[in-house]
Design an enzyme around this catalytic site. Structure first.
Site, PDB file in Angstrom:
ATOM      1  N   LYS A  46       0.846  -1.205   0.000  1.00  0.00           N
ATOM      2  CA  LYS A  46       0.000   0.000   0.000  1.00  0.00           C
ATOM      3  C   LYS A  46       0.880   1.253   0.000  1.00  0.00           C
ATOM      4  CE  LYS A  46      -3.701  -2.382   2.428  1.00  0.00           C
ATOM      5  NZ  LYS A  46      -4.263  -2.790   3.699  1.00  0.00           N
ATOM      6  N   GLN A  90      -5.558  -1.949   9.860  1.00  0.00           N
ATOM      7  CA  GLN A  90      -5.113  -3.191   9.225  1.00  0.00           C
ATOM      8  C   GLN A  90      -5.540  -4.397  10.079  1.00  0.00           C
ATOM      9  OE1 GLN A  90      -3.302  -3.482   6.214  1.00  0.00           O
ATOM     10  NE2 GLN A  90      -3.642  -5.666   6.491  1.00  0.00           N
ATOM     11  N   ASP A 113     -11.596   1.510   3.672  1.00  0.00           N
ATOM     12  CA  ASP A 113     -11.580   0.049   3.532  1.00  0.00           C
ATOM     13  C   ASP A 113     -12.996  -0.498   3.358  1.00  0.00           C
ATOM     14  OD1 ASP A 113      -9.255  -1.386   3.341  1.00  0.00           O
ATOM     15  OD2 ASP A 113      -8.892  -1.514   5.503  1.00  0.00           O
TER      16      ASP A 113
END
Ligand code: NAP
Length: 265
Positions: A46, A90, A113
Site C-alpha cells: 500500500k 489493518q 476500507d
C-alpha cells in the site's frame, strides 16, 4: 485482454494526474496493531502505491498489547482530524480487541476500507474487481455470477455490488454440495473464487467458454503463492495469482481515498 498489471499501472498514472492539483490535501493513515508478517507485506504494498501516486500517508504502528479503550481514542482522534482524508485499521487485530466494535467506530466517510456497516465505500477487493470490469465495459446486466466464499470483506460485499449491477448472483460456501457447486459454476458467466484453499478449482468443470474468473485466493504453498484456482482454466479470462486481484485491491484503496476526498470526507 489487458493484463491486470498493465491496467493497474495505467490507472495509477491516471489517478496521479487527476489528483495533481489537490494531492497535498489528501492523506491516508494506516493503523497497524499487529506485527503479522502478512500484514507487513500488505502495508508495504500500500505504501509503495501511495508513494507512486505521491499521496501523503502516515503509518501508525501501535503496540499489539494496546488496550481497546486506547485504540478507540486513536480512532476518535483520526475521525476528528481534518487533515486525515481516510484511514484504515489493518486486520487482523489482537484477540483482546473487538474487531466489529472498532470497525463500527470509524467515521463512514473516512472508512476507505469499506468495513463500517454504513460505509460509503465498497471494500477494496470487490471494488477492485468491479472497477476493472467496468473499465472493460463488461456487460453485467442479466448475466449469471457465482461467488465462492461468503466473507464480510470479499464474498458478501461482492454479491451486493454485483446485484446492484443487475446480475443474477449465487453465493456459495462450505456447506454447498459438490453437485450444486458444479451446476452453478457451469452456468456462470462470472466466477469469483475467495475460498482460501490452494487450487480448489481445476479444469474438471465444463466452464462457459466466455466465462471470466477472478481468483481472490492467496495461499502460501512451499514458499510459493498460489491461488484458489489452477492456472489456465478453460475460460475467456482468468486473473493470475500473484499480480491479479491483489493489485486490483490495492488500486481500489487509492480510488476510495480519492473518492473520500471528493466527497468532502
Ligand atoms: P475467509 O474468511 O478465509 O473464508 C473462506 C470462505 O470460503 C468462507 O465463507 C467459507 O465458507 C468458504 N468456503 C470454504 N470451503 C468452501 C467450499 N468448498 N465452497 C465454497 N466456499 C467455501 O474468506 P476471505 O477473507 O474472503 O479470504 C478468502 C481467500 O482470499 C484467502 O485466501 C485470502 O487470503 C484471500 N484474500 C485475498 C485478497 C486479495 O487482495 N487478493 C483479499 C482478501 C482475501 P463458510 O462461511 O461456510 O465457512
Amino acid at each position: 485482454m489487458i493484463l491486470i498489471l498493465e491496467y493497474t499501472l495505467n490507472k495509477k498514472k491516471e489517478l496521479k494526474e487527476k489528483i495533481e492539483s489537490y494531492r497535498n490535501n489528501i492523506k491516508l493513515v494506516i493503523v497497524q496493531v499487529n506485527d503479522d508478517p502478512a500484514s507487513n507485506a500488505y502495508i508495504k504494498g500500500k505504501i509503495n502505491d501511495l508513494n507512486e501516486i505521491e499521496v501523503r500517508y502516515e503509518l501508525l504502528k501501535l503496540s499489539p498489547s494496546i488496550k481497546e479503550s486506547e485504540l478507540i481514542k486513536v480512532i476518535e482522534r483520526l475521525n476528528n482530524d481534518p487533515s486525515v482524508t481516510g484511514f484504515i485499521v489493518q486486520l487482523p487485530l489482537p484477540k483482546h480487541i473487538n474487531k466489529e466494535k472498532i470497525m463500527s467506530l470509524i467515521n463512514p466517510l473516512k472508512d476507505v476500507d469499506g468495513f463500517h456497516p454504513l460505509s460509503k465505500f465498497i471494500p477494496a477487493t470487490p471494488k477492485g474487481i468491479l472497477t476493472f470490469l467496468e473499465d472493460l465495459n463488461y456487460e453485467f446486466k442479466g448475466k449469471n455470477a457465482v461467488i465462492l466464499g461468503r466473507s464480510e470483506i470479499v464474498g458478501k460485499p461482492m454479491a451486493s455490488a454485483l446485484i446492484s449491477k443487475d446480475m443474477n448472483v449465487t453465493l456459495l460456501h462450505s456447506k454447498t454440495s459438490d453437485e450444486d457447486r458444479k451446476f452453478y459454476i457451469e452456468h456462470a458467466d462470472l466466477i469469483i473464487v475467495a475460498v482460501g484453499k490452494p487450487l480448489f478449482i481445476k479444469n474438471e468443470y465444463n466452464f462457459k467458454k466466455d466465462a471470466f474468473v477472478f481468483d481472490v485466493g492467496i495461499n502460501r504453498v512451499n514458499d510459493h503463492l498460489v491461488g484458489d484456482c489452477l492456472n489456465n482454466l478453460d475460460v475467456k479470462f482468468q486473473s493470475p495469482v500473484p499480480k491479479g486481484v491483489g493489485l486490483l485491491t490495492r488500486l481500489a484503496l487509492l480510488i476510495n481515498l480519492v473518492e473520500a476526498y471528493n466527497n468532502g470526507f
